[in-house]
Enzyme design. Structure first.
Site, PDB file in Angstrom:
ATOM      1  N   ASP A  39       0.861  -1.183   0.000  1.00  0.00           N
ATOM      2  CA  ASP A  39       0.000   0.000   0.000  1.00  0.00           C
ATOM      3  C   ASP A  39       0.896   1.231   0.000  1.00  0.00           C
ATOM      4  O   ASP A  39       1.669   1.455   0.940  1.00  0.00           O
ATOM      5  CB  ASP A  39      -0.901  -0.022   1.242  1.00  0.00           C
ATOM      6  CG  ASP A  39      -2.024   0.998   1.175  1.00  0.00           C
ATOM      7  OD1 ASP A  39      -2.148   1.678   0.146  1.00  0.00           O
ATOM      8  OD2 ASP A  39      -2.775   1.102   2.164  1.00  0.00           O
ATOM      9  N   ASP A  65      -2.821   2.438  -6.096  1.00  0.00           N
ATOM     10  CA  ASP A  65      -1.777   2.502  -5.069  1.00  0.00           C
ATOM     11  C   ASP A  65      -1.690   1.283  -4.155  1.00  0.00           C
ATOM     12  O   ASP A  65      -0.977   1.323  -3.153  1.00  0.00           O
ATOM     13  CB  ASP A  65      -1.959   3.764  -4.227  1.00  0.00           C
ATOM     14  CG  ASP A  65      -3.269   3.789  -3.461  1.00  0.00           C
ATOM     15  OD1 ASP A  65      -4.184   3.031  -3.823  1.00  0.00           O
ATOM     16  OD2 ASP A  65      -3.379   4.575  -2.501  1.00  0.00           O
ATOM     17  N   GLU A  66      -2.395   0.205  -4.459  1.00  0.00           N
ATOM     18  CA  GLU A  66      -2.266  -0.980  -3.621  1.00  0.00           C
ATOM     19  C   GLU A  66      -2.546  -2.247  -4.410  1.00  0.00           C
ATOM     20  O   GLU A  66      -3.273  -2.239  -5.405  1.00  0.00           O
ATOM     21  CB  GLU A  66      -3.185  -0.890  -2.394  1.00  0.00           C
ATOM     22  CG  GLU A  66      -4.661  -0.844  -2.707  1.00  0.00           C
ATOM     23  CD  GLU A  66      -5.524  -0.912  -1.452  1.00  0.00           C
ATOM     24  OE1 GLU A  66      -5.205  -1.690  -0.535  1.00  0.00           O
ATOM     25  OE2 GLU A  66      -6.519  -0.167  -1.406  1.00  0.00           O
TER      26      GLU A  66
END
Length: 367
Positions: free
Chosen positions: A23, A117-118
């Protein structure tokens, strides 16, 4: 539940995998601070600063003051008078996200992105002799830092649920490992609102039943949970024991591509709302066309001035043929609920029911 859900027979031992959840730390805001040195060390919010603006992301310096994503900009500015608002640059964020995914691919082909983003990574069968998943997580974080200049937090565990919980424990720039002998105990003291897959509405429902923590959830039997929560009941029963049967699914299909806009002044007429839907349709269809997607369901989102929100959807027998058809359906849906005396604060259009996977989830306009 998201991709790869599996429910083995009662009594079957869950498979122990080596899962990493990566993350990125305050991703959008961190990219802005990286690219503009004058923003480093300062409270930054990505999003519109206008009266109807919404925070898309907040730096950790801003989070100290309570600023969070999806918060109205006026609220954020009140909490943090020195907050610096910057406009979003989604093309830049997507380019950086692609760099990060290429790093993931150096370590395993089993990558399940959740957003820009993860992502989950399954490294069970892709470890060198003597190598551990924790070592791989450290190496990935170091590579991300070297290539992008950004920090990432990682969670390592034997299933997806715990890996995601772990990645949030030592943010920012942190690493947490939950081993099989610690997993069942780890969840006991956590509030159910921290559990991935349990949203705000379900949290409120659980709290009304006296279920506040993992320990409270574990005291409920499976029959009770399935009666109250349907198919999700078994998932809740499992995760309260640190069990998660879901696989990391590289071919996981994203559910929607959408765009929305918060207006500087409430839209009071149907005609104004219909006009406002056109640029949203342009945004969605540009992305859909670029990635050669075909979707069958058009969803309209309306948020009124009192923050009450409704959605209306229509599914077609075949894929939506083009931007004009999608816009026509959205306008027809709008005509069924507008005008409204409260006025419209926000409108959104989403296309879903894809036959293929978009590469970066839902788009948003933060105007």
């Amino acid at each position: 539940m998201n991709g790869g859900a599996v429910t083995p027979p009662d009594g079957a031992a869950p498979p122990l995998r080596k899962i990493i959840h990566i993350d990125m730390d305050a991703f959008f805001a961190s990219v802005e601070q990286r690219d503009f040195p004058e923003l480093r060390g300062k409270p930054v919010a990505v999003g519109g600063s206008a009266a109807r603006g919404v925070v898309a992301a907040a730096s950790y310096e801003a989070r100290v003051f309570g600023v969070r994503s999806a918060m109205p900009s006026v609220t954020a500015a009140r909490l943090c008078p020195d907050l610096i608002f910057v406009r979003h640059r989604f093309e830049v964020y997507r380019a950086v996200s692609q760099q990060i995914r290429e790093i993931f691919a150096e370590y395993t082909p089993l990558i399940e992105p959740l957003s820009l983003d993860e992502a989950y990574l399954d490294v069970t069968d892709h470890l060198a002799d003597g190598q551990t998943a924790t070592q791989v997580a450290k190496a990935i974080r170091a590579r991300i830092k070297a290539v992008t200049g950004l920090t990432a937090s990682a969670g390592v565990s034997y299933n997806k649920f715990l890996a995601k919980l772990a990645s949030d424990q030592n943010k920012p720039d942190g690493l947490c490992v939950i081993t099989p002998d610690k997993g069942p105990e780890f969840v006991l003291s956590l509030p159910v609102g921290k559990f991935h897959g349990i949203g705000p509405a379900t949290v409120a429902k659980m709290q009304a039943m006296g279920i506040h923590t993992g320990a409270d959830l574990r005291t409920q039997d499976l029959d009770f949970l399935t009666r109250r929560f349907g198919k999700s009941g078994r998932y809740y029963w499992n995760i309260s024991r640190g069990v998660d049967y879901r696989r990391v699914s590289p071919d996981r299909i994203r559910k929607s591509v959408g765009a929305e806009n918060t207006f500087s002044a409430d839209l009071m007429t149907l005609e104004a709302a219909l006009d406002a839907l056109a640029p949203l349709a342009d945004k969605v269809w540009t992305h859909v066309s670029k990635h050669r997607l075909q979707g069958r369901t058009v969803t309209l989102k309306v948020k009124f001035s009192d923050f009450q929100q409704i959605t209306r959807a229509r599914s077609m027998a075949a894929a939506v043929a083009g931007r004009d058809q999608m816009l026509a359906v959205a306008r027809d849906l709008a005509a069924g609920v507008l005008p409204d005396p409260r006025g419209v604060r926000l409108l959104g259009i989403t296309l879903s029911g894809f036959d293929a996977e978009p590469d970066d989830g839902q788009l948003s306009l933060f105007d």
